[in-house]
Motif scaffolding. Structure first.
Motif, PDB file in Angstrom:
ATOM      1  N   LYS A   1      31.962  33.094   9.540  1.00 31.81           N
ATOM      2  CA  LYS A   1      30.814  33.963   9.778  1.00 31.81           C
ATOM      3  C   LYS A   1      30.700  34.233  11.278  1.00 31.81           C
ATOM      4  O   LYS A   1      31.125  33.422  12.098  1.00 31.81           O
ATOM      5  N   SER A   2      30.120  35.379  11.606  1.00 37.35           N
ATOM      6  CA  SER A   2      30.043  35.783  13.007  1.00 37.35           C
ATOM      7  C   SER A   2      28.947  35.007  13.715  1.00 37.35           C
ATOM      8  O   SER A   2      28.001  34.526  13.101  1.00 37.35           O
ATOM      9  N   PHE A   3      29.105  34.882  15.019  1.00 41.69           N
ATOM     10  CA  PHE A   3      28.090  34.258  15.838  1.00 41.69           C
ATOM     11  C   PHE A   3      27.315  35.340  16.588  1.00 41.69           C
ATOM     12  O   PHE A   3      27.783  36.447  16.741  1.00 41.69           O
ATOM     13  N   THR A   4      26.150  34.999  17.078  1.00 46.72           N
ATOM     14  CA  THR A   4      25.360  35.956  17.837  1.00 46.72           C
ATOM     15  C   THR A   4      25.885  36.085  19.259  1.00 46.72           C
ATOM     16  O   THR A   4      25.737  37.104  19.887  1.00 46.72           O
TER      17      THR A   4
ATOM     18  N   PHE B   1      16.884  40.687   4.706  1.00 46.71           N
ATOM     19  CA  PHE B   1      17.187  39.293   4.463  1.00 46.71           C
ATOM     20  C   PHE B   1      17.702  39.073   3.053  1.00 46.71           C
ATOM     21  O   PHE B   1      17.229  39.690   2.112  1.00 46.71           O
ATOM     22  N   SER B   2      18.646  38.186   2.956  1.00 43.04           N
ATOM     23  CA  SER B   2      19.223  37.677   1.716  1.00 43.04           C
ATOM     24  C   SER B   2      20.207  38.630   1.049  1.00 43.04           C
ATOM     25  O   SER B   2      20.932  38.238   0.166  1.00 43.04           O
TER      26      SER B   2
ATOM     27  N   SER C   1      20.189  42.611   9.647  1.00 48.41           N
ATOM     28  CA  SER C   1      19.052  41.789  10.062  1.00 48.41           C
ATOM     29  C   SER C   1      17.744  42.298   9.487  1.00 48.41           C
ATOM     30  O   SER C   1      16.737  41.603   9.497  1.00 48.41           O
TER      31      SER C   1
ATOM     32  N   PHE D   1      30.543  38.272   7.607  1.00 45.09           N
ATOM     33  CA  PHE D   1      31.118  37.116   6.938  1.00 45.09           C
ATOM     34  C   PHE D   1      32.466  37.493   6.334  1.00 45.09           C
ATOM     35  O   PHE D   1      32.703  38.638   5.971  1.00 45.09           O
TER      36      PHE D   1
ATOM     37  N   LEU E   1      32.829  30.797   1.389  1.00 40.69           N
ATOM     38  CA  LEU E   1      32.730  31.279   2.758  1.00 40.69           C
ATOM     39  C   LEU E   1      33.912  30.786   3.578  1.00 40.69           C
ATOM     40  O   LEU E   1      34.247  29.602   3.568  1.00 40.69           O
TER      41      LEU E   1
ATOM     42  N   TYR F   1      34.604  36.035   3.034  1.00 42.10           N
ATOM     43  CA  TYR F   1      34.676  35.149   1.881  1.00 42.10           C
ATOM     44  C   TYR F   1      36.073  35.241   1.291  1.00 42.10           C
ATOM     45  O   TYR F   1      36.708  36.297   1.321  1.00 42.10           O
TER      46      TYR F   1
ATOM     47  N   ARG G   1      25.398  41.265   6.383  1.00 43.52           N
ATOM     48  CA  ARG G   1      23.971  41.102   6.118  1.00 43.52           C
ATOM     49  C   ARG G   1      23.237  41.734   7.287  1.00 43.52           C
ATOM     50  O   ARG G   1      23.353  41.286   8.418  1.00 43.52           O
TER      51      ARG G   1
ATOM     52  N   PHE H   1      25.016  40.652  10.611  1.00 43.43           N
ATOM     53  CA  PHE H   1      25.802  39.431  10.626  1.00 43.43           C
ATOM     54  C   PHE H   1      26.983  39.657   9.679  1.00 43.43           C
ATOM     55  O   PHE H   1      26.811  40.185   8.592  1.00 43.43           O
TER      56      PHE H   1
ATOM     57  N   LEU I   1      23.550  40.518   0.780  1.00 40.40           N
ATOM     58  CA  LEU I   1      24.897  40.661   1.321  1.00 40.40           C
ATOM     59  C   LEU I   1      25.530  41.910   0.733  1.00 40.40           C
ATOM     60  O   LEU I   1      25.495  42.119  -0.478  1.00 40.40           O
TER      61      LEU I   1
END
Lengths: 113, 114
Positions: free
Chosen positions: A49-52, A98-99, A95, A34, A46, A36, A93, A32, A101
């Protein structure tokens, strides 16, 4: 490992000209992305952010499209404003992690009259 | 006002001293982070906590230790500072630790080690 590479250093633009800040990434897993933005003496915030799916995120006139084929998430704006002068970070980030960046080195944008 | 708060804003100290930085978020988030922003503006994750539990611990020197009393607070202690510790330390929080969770940053604590 995961990494993000941005347009180097300082980009200086005349007000009204288009903005393009490059961001490419390397990641083993589907990431994913982003953007900033950090104005002088302020906290990073922020921007996008990218979309799926294939939607293109937009905010404050800025937009970016995730291109998995070229591993890119370039930031664009049709017309630069003086208030766009700031430090811009592209971040990833993965997949699988997690958490966490991972940030690029940052690109400082200076918009002049 | 809901946000991420950090104290102090600035701290100047000498090599070998111990320092502590505080971070509090009033956003009701479960996850908090510490980042280091160096003189070249490189921004790197140091630690991440979810609901008081450490979930990310990057390779940082042992003199750095995070402390969380509850999910709204995450402090950072540096036991014996070195010149290379001079940087801005940014605290952040997010709703959870999922992929899309936006991270909200505090204003940072600028540390200068003489």
């Amino acid at each position: 490992g995961d990494s993000v590479t941005q347009t180097e250093g300082l980009v200086t633009l005349t007000e009204g000209l288009p903005v393009m800040l490059n961001c490419t990434y390397q990641s083993t897993y589907s990431p994913f992305l982003f953007w900033y933005v950090q104005h002088l003496n302020e906290a990073p915030k922020l921007l996008l952010k990218s979309f799926t799916d294939n939607k293109r995120p937009e905010h404050q006139g800025f937009h970016a499209t995730l291109h998995k084929s070229s591993s890119s998430f370039h930031l664009q704006k049709s017309s630069a404003q003086l208030s766009d002068s700031a430090l811009y970070y592209c971040a990833l980030r993965a997949s699988s992690s997690f958490s966490k960046l991972v940030f690029g080195q940052g690109t400082s944008l200076s918009v002049v009259p | 006002e809901t946000a991420v708060f950090q104290t102090p804003n600035y701290h100047v100290t000498q090599v070998g001293n111990e320092v502590s930085f505080n971070c509090k978020q009033t956003l009701g988030h479960d996850t908090m982070y510490w980042y280091k922003q160096d003189s070249k503006k490189l921004l790197k994750i140091m630690f991440s906590y979810n609901n008081k539990q450490l979930i990310v611990n990057e390779t940082v020197p042992r003199r750095f230790s995070p402390q969380s009393s509850d999910k709204a607070h995450l402090n950072l202690r540096i036991k014996s500072v070195e010149p290379e510790d001079s940087a801005v330390y940014l605290c952040a929080s997010s709703y959870d630790w999922g992929n899309y969770a936006e991270q909200f940053f505090g204003p940072g604590t600028r540390l200068t080690v003489l």
